[in-house]
Design an enzyme around this catalytic site. Structure first.
Site, short mmCIF file in Angstrom:
data_model
loop_
_atom_site.label_atom_id
_atom_site.label_comp_id
_atom_site.label_asym_id
_atom_site.label_seq_id
_atom_site.Cartn_x
_atom_site.Cartn_y
_atom_site.Cartn_z
CG MET A 37 8.10 1.53 -7.58
SD MET A 37 8.11 3.19 -8.07
CE MET A 37 6.60 3.71 -8.61
CG ASP A 38 5.43 -3.92 -2.78
OD1 ASP A 38 3.67 -3.22 -2.10
OD2 ASP A 38 4.36 -5.48 -2.16
N GLY A 39 6.12 -1.41 -1.00
CA GLY A 39 5.93 -1.31 -0.11
C GLY A 39 6.34 0.32 1.42
#
Ligand code: FPP
Ligand code: MG
Length: 271
Positions: A37-39
Site C-alpha cells: 500500500m505505497d504512496g
C-alpha cells in the site's frame, strides 16, 4: 446533496458494481491478492494535508478494497501494513503510524466493523517482539475475535519482512528437527527439506498470491513475500494507495484473466 439522493446514487453504484462483478466472474478469478500500500505520504503532500492524513485515507481505501474482494469472492487478501524497515523512519513518524495502527486495529473490533459484516478473519503476520505491548495485545484480540470467520482471510503483515520470516522459519525447522531427532522420530538429522521450512513459515496459512499489486507506480517488492510470490503476477498502477479504487482492481483482474490460460498451460508443460 440531500441524503435521499446520495442514498439513491449509492444504491445505483452498488448495483452497477455487482453487475460488473458478475461479468468479471465468468472468467478465472484470483484466489489470493496481496497489496503493497505505497504512496500515502505523497498523497497527503499532493493534497496539502497534514502529516499522517494520507495513511488515514489509505485505511479507508483498504476497507473499500476489502469490500470489493469480498463481493468478488476472493478468499485471501494480504497487506503490507508496516515493514521492519519502516522502523528506521523518523521516531515521531513511527510513533504516529503505530498510534494509527493501534486505533485502526481496535476499530476492527467494533460491532459495525467490516470484518464482522463480511465474515473476515484477521490474522497478523510478522515479528511481534518488535511491536509495543498495546499493538500486540490489540492484534491478538482481533485475531481471537475473528477466529471463527471464514469468508475471507485478511493477512496483515506488520513488523514484517520476508527475509525475517524466512530466517525465523529456518530456525524453527532446525529446532523441530533436533527435537524430533532426540525423541527418535527423525533419524535424518543432516537434512532440512523444503517442506520442513514451508511448514514453519508464518504465511503457510494461505496459498501464494496470484497477484501482487504495488500502488504508486513503484515496481520493487521491498522484501515482501519473496518466498511466496515466485509465480505471482505483479501489477503497479500509477495511483497512490489512498487513491486506489474499483477501476484499478477491475483493470488488474482483467489483465490477470488475459494471461491466465497461457500461464496455466505453461505450468503444466515440462520446461
Ligand atoms: C506506505 O506508504 C504505507 C505504510 C507505511 C502504512 C500503511 C498503513 C495503513 C494504510 C493502515 C493499515 C492499518 C491496519 C490496521 C491494517 P508510505 O508511508 O511509504 O508513503 P510514501 O510512499 O508516499 O512515502
Ligand atoms: Mg513508500
Amino acid at each position: 446533496m440531500s441524503s435521499g439522493i446520495s442514498q439513491l446514487l449509492e444504491q445505483i453504484h452498488e448495483f452497477s458494481r455487482r453487475c460488473l462483478f458478475r461479468v468479471i466472474s465468468v472468467g478465472p478469478l484470483p484466489i489470493h491478492l496481496a497489496f503493497i500500500m505505497d504512496g500515502n505520504r505523497r498523497y497527503a503532500k499532493k493534497r496539502g494535508l497534514e502529516d499522517g492524513s494520507g495513511h488515514k485515507v489509505g485505511f479507508s481505501a483498504l476497507m473499500s478494497m476489502l469490500q470489493y474482494c469480498y463481493e468478488l469472492g476472493i478468499k485471501y487478501v494480504t497487506i503490507y501494513a508496516f515493514s521492519i524497515d519502516n522502523f528506521r523512519r523518523k521516531p515521531e513518524e513511527v510513533k504516529s503510524l503505530m498510534n494509527l495502527m493501534l486505533e485502526k486495529i481496535k476499530s476492527l473490533l467494533d460491532k459495525e466493523s467490516i470484518v464482522h459484516e463480511y465474515g473476515i478473519r484477521v490474522h497478523f503476520i510478522g515479528n511481534f517482539a518488535l511491536l509495543s505491548d498495546q499493538v500486540r495485545a490489540a492484534a491478538e484480540e482481533v485475531m481471537e475475535a475473528t477466529a471463527k470467520n471464514s469468508r475471507v482471510l485478511l493477512l496483515v503483515c506488520v513488523a514484517y519482512n520476508s527475509t525475517d520470516e524466512i530466517v525465523q522459519a529456518v530456525k524453527k525447522s532446525c529446532t523441530n528437527k533436533l527435537v524430533e531427532h532426540s525423541e527418535g522420530r527423525d533419524r535424518d538429522i543432516e537434512r532440512i527439506q523444503l517442506v520442513n521450512i514451508e511448514e514453519t513459515m508464518q504465511m503457510r496459512v494461505a496459498p501464494g498470491p496470484d497477484i501482487l499489486i504495488r500502488s504508486s507506480g513503484e515496481t520493487r517488492r521491498s522484501n515482501f513475500l519473496l518466498w511466496q510470490t515466485g509465480s505471482s503476477q505483479l501489477f503497479s498502477p500509477d495511483a497512490l494507495w489512498s487513491e486506489i479504487g474499483l477501476r484499478h482492481l477491475v483493470w488488474t483482474i482483467l489483465n490477470f484473466q488475459r494471461s491466465h490460460s497461457y500461464l496455466e498451460k505453461k505450468k503444466k508443460k515440462p520446461l
